[in-house]
Design a protein around this motif. Sequence first.
Motif, PDB file in Angstrom:
ATOM      1  N   ILE A  83       0.846  -1.189   0.000  1.00 48.84           N
ATOM      2  CA  ILE A  83       0.000   0.000   0.000  1.00 48.84           C
ATOM      3  C   ILE A  83       0.882   1.241   0.000  1.00 48.84           C
ATOM      4  O   ILE A  83       1.787   1.359   0.824  1.00 48.84           O
ATOM      5  CB  ILE A  83      -0.865   0.036   1.279  1.00 48.84           C
ATOM      6  CG1 ILE A  83      -1.602  -1.293   1.444  1.00 48.84           C
ATOM      7  CG2 ILE A  83      -1.757   1.259   1.288  1.00 48.84           C
ATOM      8  CD1 ILE A  83      -3.048  -1.263   1.130  1.00 48.84           C
ATOM      9  N   ARG A  84       0.607   2.132  -0.922  1.00 41.49           N
ATOM     10  CA  ARG A  84       1.362   3.382  -0.943  1.00 41.49           C
ATOM     11  C   ARG A  84       0.560   4.464  -0.234  1.00 41.49           C
ATOM     12  O   ARG A  84      -0.632   4.618  -0.489  1.00 41.49           O
ATOM     13  CB  ARG A  84       1.639   3.798  -2.386  1.00 41.49           C
ATOM     14  CG  ARG A  84       2.386   5.112  -2.464  1.00 41.49           C
ATOM     15  CD  ARG A  84       2.797   5.443  -3.856  1.00 41.49           C
ATOM     16  NE  ARG A  84       1.687   5.889  -4.679  1.00 41.49           N
ATOM     17  CZ  ARG A  84       1.801   6.158  -5.970  1.00 41.49           C
ATOM     18  NH1 ARG A  84       2.961   5.996  -6.583  1.00 41.49           N
ATOM     19  NH2 ARG A  84       0.759   6.574  -6.657  1.00 41.49           N
ATOM     20  N   THR A  85       1.217   5.208   0.624  1.00 39.12           N
ATOM     21  CA  THR A  85       0.523   6.297   1.313  1.00 39.12           C
ATOM     22  C   THR A  85       0.199   7.387   0.286  1.00 39.12           C
ATOM     23  O   THR A  85       0.765   7.415  -0.814  1.00 39.12           O
ATOM     24  CB  THR A  85       1.363   6.889   2.465  1.00 39.12           C
ATOM     25  OG1 THR A  85       2.597   7.368   1.936  1.00 39.12           O
ATOM     26  CG2 THR A  85       1.642   5.839   3.539  1.00 39.12           C
ATOM     27  N   LEU A  86      -0.701   8.267   0.668  1.00 38.19           N
ATOM     28  CA  LEU A  86      -1.220   9.288  -0.239  1.00 38.19           C
ATOM     29  C   LEU A  86      -0.149   9.967  -1.090  1.00 38.19           C
ATOM     30  O   LEU A  86       0.783  10.560  -0.561  1.00 38.19           O
ATOM     31  CB  LEU A  86      -1.919  10.377   0.583  1.00 38.19           C
ATOM     32  CG  LEU A  86      -3.378  10.173   0.924  1.00 38.19           C
ATOM     33  CD1 LEU A  86      -3.892  11.393   1.695  1.00 38.19           C
ATOM     34  CD2 LEU A  86      -4.191   9.960  -0.339  1.00 38.19           C
ATOM     35  N   ASP A  87      -0.336   9.888  -2.387  1.00 42.22           N
ATOM     36  CA  ASP A  87       0.574  10.554  -3.320  1.00 42.22           C
ATOM     37  C   ASP A  87      -0.211  11.667  -3.996  1.00 42.22           C
ATOM     38  O   ASP A  87      -0.569  11.565  -5.158  1.00 42.22           O
ATOM     39  CB  ASP A  87       1.094   9.528  -4.332  1.00 42.22           C
ATOM     40  CG  ASP A  87       2.155  10.110  -5.261  1.00 42.22           C
ATOM     41  OD1 ASP A  87       2.633  11.229  -4.997  1.00 42.22           O
ATOM     42  OD2 ASP A  87       2.503   9.444  -6.243  1.00 42.22           O
ATOM     43  N   ILE A  88      -0.545  12.685  -3.216  1.00 39.95           N
ATOM     44  CA  ILE A  88      -1.323  13.788  -3.787  1.00 39.95           C
ATOM     45  C   ILE A  88      -0.417  14.989  -4.049  1.00 39.95           C
ATOM     46  O   ILE A  88       0.718  15.035  -3.597  1.00 39.95           O
ATOM     47  CB  ILE A  88      -2.509  14.209  -2.881  1.00 39.95           C
ATOM     48  CG1 ILE A  88      -2.044  14.364  -1.436  1.00 39.95           C
ATOM     49  CG2 ILE A  88      -3.654  13.229  -2.994  1.00 39.95           C
ATOM     50  CD1 ILE A  88      -3.094  14.917  -0.518  1.00 39.95           C
ATOM     51  N   ILE A 182      11.580   4.665  -5.161  1.00 39.28           N
ATOM     52  CA  ILE A 182      12.728   5.352  -5.763  1.00 39.28           C
ATOM     53  C   ILE A 182      12.195   6.033  -6.994  1.00 39.28           C
ATOM     54  O   ILE A 182      11.973   5.391  -8.029  1.00 39.28           O
ATOM     55  CB  ILE A 182      13.839   4.355  -6.129  1.00 39.28           C
ATOM     56  CG1 ILE A 182      14.182   3.506  -4.913  1.00 39.28           C
ATOM     57  CG2 ILE A 182      15.042   5.096  -6.700  1.00 39.28           C
ATOM     58  CD1 ILE A 182      15.551   3.609  -4.402  1.00 39.28           C
ATOM     59  N   GLU A 183      11.896   7.308  -6.864  1.00 40.78           N
ATOM     60  CA  GLU A 183      11.376   8.058  -8.011  1.00 40.78           C
ATOM     61  C   GLU A 183      11.936   9.467  -8.060  1.00 40.78           C
ATOM     62  O   GLU A 183      11.640  10.224  -8.969  1.00 40.78           O
ATOM     63  CB  GLU A 183       9.837   8.042  -8.041  1.00 40.78           C
ATOM     64  CG  GLU A 183       9.138   8.403  -6.772  1.00 40.78           C
ATOM     65  CD  GLU A 183       7.607   8.258  -6.875  1.00 40.78           C
ATOM     66  OE1 GLU A 183       7.085   7.965  -7.960  1.00 40.78           O
ATOM     67  OE2 GLU A 183       6.949   8.450  -5.843  1.00 40.78           O
ATOM     68  N   VAL A 184      12.760   9.811  -7.068  1.00 43.01           N
ATOM     69  CA  VAL A 184      13.473  11.084  -7.099  1.00 43.01           C
ATOM     70  C   VAL A 184      14.954  10.719  -7.246  1.00 43.01           C
ATOM     71  O   VAL A 184      15.472   9.914  -6.476  1.00 43.01           O
ATOM     72  CB  VAL A 184      13.233  11.888  -5.802  1.00 43.01           C
ATOM     73  CG1 VAL A 184      13.981  13.217  -5.855  1.00 43.01           C
ATOM     74  CG2 VAL A 184      11.742  12.128  -5.587  1.00 43.01           C
ATOM     75  N   ASN A 206       8.022   6.071 -13.703  1.00 44.28           N
ATOM     76  CA  ASN A 206       7.350   7.198 -14.378  1.00 44.28           C
ATOM     77  C   ASN A 206       7.944   8.509 -13.888  1.00 44.28           C
ATOM     78  O   ASN A 206       8.349   9.370 -14.669  1.00 44.28           O
ATOM     79  CB  ASN A 206       5.842   7.203 -14.090  1.00 44.28           C
ATOM     80  CG  ASN A 206       5.178   5.878 -14.413  1.00 44.28           C
ATOM     81  OD1 ASN A 206       5.668   5.133 -15.250  1.00 44.28           O
ATOM     82  ND2 ASN A 206       4.081   5.583 -13.748  1.00 44.28           N
ATOM     83  N   ASP A 207       7.987   8.651 -12.569  1.00 42.78           N
ATOM     84  CA  ASP A 207       8.547   9.880 -12.017  1.00 42.78           C
ATOM     85  C   ASP A 207      10.074   9.887 -12.086  1.00 42.78           C
ATOM     86  O   ASP A 207      10.680  10.928 -12.337  1.00 42.78           O
ATOM     87  CB  ASP A 207       8.082  10.087 -10.567  1.00 42.78           C
ATOM     88  CG  ASP A 207       6.692  10.711 -10.530  1.00 42.78           C
ATOM     89  OD1 ASP A 207       6.481  11.723 -11.221  1.00 42.78           O
ATOM     90  OD2 ASP A 207       5.807  10.171  -9.831  1.00 42.78           O
ATOM     91  N   LEU A 208      10.696   8.742 -11.888  1.00 41.11           N
ATOM     92  CA  LEU A 208      12.165   8.724 -11.933  1.00 41.11           C
ATOM     93  C   LEU A 208      12.665   9.225 -13.292  1.00 41.11           C
ATOM     94  O   LEU A 208      13.594  10.024 -13.371  1.00 41.11           O
ATOM     95  CB  LEU A 208      12.700   7.311 -11.648  1.00 41.11           C
ATOM     96  CG  LEU A 208      14.234   7.214 -11.580  1.00 41.11           C
ATOM     97  CD1 LEU A 208      14.794   8.085 -10.451  1.00 41.11           C
ATOM     98  CD2 LEU A 208      14.687   5.773 -11.394  1.00 41.11           C
ATOM     99  N   ASP A 216       8.681  16.468 -18.520  1.00 42.60           N
ATOM    100  CA  ASP A 216       7.338  16.393 -17.950  1.00 42.60           C
ATOM    101  C   ASP A 216       6.615  15.148 -18.466  1.00 42.60           C
ATOM    102  O   ASP A 216       6.440  14.982 -19.677  1.00 42.60           O
ATOM    103  CB  ASP A 216       6.581  17.668 -18.369  1.00 42.60           C
ATOM    104  CG  ASP A 216       5.167  17.733 -17.826  1.00 42.60           C
ATOM    105  OD1 ASP A 216       4.674  16.704 -17.296  1.00 42.60           O
ATOM    106  OD2 ASP A 216       4.557  18.806 -17.933  1.00 42.60           O
ATOM    107  N   ARG A 217       6.200  14.267 -17.542  1.00 44.32           N
ATOM    108  CA  ARG A 217       5.581  13.013 -17.968  1.00 44.32           C
ATOM    109  C   ARG A 217       4.243  13.208 -18.658  1.00 44.32           C
ATOM    110  O   ARG A 217       3.733  12.310 -19.310  1.00 44.32           O
ATOM    111  CB  ARG A 217       5.453  12.038 -16.786  1.00 44.32           C
ATOM    112  CG  ARG A 217       4.599  12.553 -15.651  1.00 44.32           C
ATOM    113  CD  ARG A 217       4.709  11.673 -14.412  1.00 44.32           C
ATOM    114  NE  ARG A 217       3.693  10.635 -14.372  1.00 44.32           N
ATOM    115  CZ  ARG A 217       3.487   9.835 -13.334  1.00 44.32           C
ATOM    116  NH1 ARG A 217       4.240   9.934 -12.250  1.00 44.32           N
ATOM    117  NH2 ARG A 217       2.546   8.938 -13.353  1.00 44.32           N
ATOM    118  N   GLU A 218       3.638  14.405 -18.495  1.00 41.34           N
ATOM    119  CA  GLU A 218       2.331  14.674 -19.106  1.00 41.34           C
ATOM    120  C   GLU A 218       2.457  15.455 -20.416  1.00 41.34           C
ATOM    121  O   GLU A 218       1.452  15.730 -21.064  1.00 41.34           O
ATOM    122  CB  GLU A 218       1.459  15.506 -18.147  1.00 41.34           C
ATOM    123  CG  GLU A 218       1.221  14.886 -16.778  1.00 41.34           C
ATOM    124  CD  GLU A 218       0.392  13.613 -16.853  1.00 41.34           C
ATOM    125  OE1 GLU A 218      -0.428  13.484 -17.788  1.00 41.34           O
ATOM    126  OE2 GLU A 218       0.607  12.738 -15.989  1.00 41.34           O
TER     127      GLU A 218
HETATM  128 MG    MG Z   1       5.239   8.414  -8.974  1.00 45.38          MG
END
Ligand code: MG
Length: 325
Positions: A83-88, A182-184, A206-208, A216-218
């Motif tokens: 479970i990943r904690t809130l990624d907002i 690990i995404e930063v 995706n973020d890494l 920008d991933r978007e």
């Molecule tokens: Mg991410």
Amino acid sequence: RQEQYRALRDVPAVTKDGVRIGLHLNAGLLVDLGHLPETGAEGIGLFRTELQFMVAERMPSAAEQQSLYEAVFAATGDKPVTIRTLDIGGDKILPYMPKLEEENPALGWRAIRIGLDRPALLRVQLRALLKAASGRPLKIMFPMVATVDEFVRAKAIVDREKAHLRRHGHPLPSDCRLGAMIEVPSLLFQIDEIAEAADFLSVGSNDLMQFLFAVDRENRRVADRFDPLSAPAIRAFRVIAEHASAAGCPVTVCGEIGGRPLEAMALIGMGFRDLSMSPAAIGPVKAMVLSVDAAAVKAVIDAEMARASGGASLRPALLAFAKAH
Ligand code: MG
Ligand code: PEP
């Protein structure tokens, strides 16, 4: 094709040279969990909790969160769930939270940064998780960790919540493991320390990739400017796979890359043994795993990396290898 993939459901994902690959599902809503039995995935490698918050009309109460997580565990049974904690924050907005004016939301106040600055929010979520998982194993991971210290602080909040529940006579999870995503890219340079501090790691490719290449991933206009199979990206992935393995720290790749057969093949060649992906990707990736020789892919990557220059992509070589095999 679909029939063929269905037939593979109960076939273990083992490469031709006998390397066992764990295939896990990415999920975020209860409906996603229905795919678990039909895909034959080993468990949920990434449960994005923010999705439940994004579809709600107001902040779910502690009791609502707890019953949501109970429903997740009821649906997954004995299979492991991370479970990943809130990624907002960033591109993930809660309609009932005040919108922040930030110049660069992807680099802004988001994910674990909010969790550490507003610990009440994180505490409620952690307590709901710990209660929902009483008597069963629980795996929690934190998104967007940039320094080992952030992970240590998040872990301290979990420890405090555990102590609180213990004091109040609540049964705790039978086993509670804490992981860092690990995404930063800064974590690449603290890799030994984070592998030591965390019980497991999960690569958010995706973020890494977004942060490694500053793309920008978007933003489609720049999407073609980098390749996760290029030499610099592979070097980054390999640092993670090699150091995690040396530290004996389990590592999964849970970004979209793990769900694409060619990329997944390359990840196996780099040393990754657990991949988490969307339900539709399990069949194609398993078919690839069954037909591939992990040592041969590694040899291709080793040879190509030795001569790659200028940030070149290994994609053509990997594609040629995949076609020939
Ligand atoms: Mg991410
Ligand atoms: C990632 O960044 O690769 C990841 C798995 O998390 P998300 O896509 O939810 O940001």
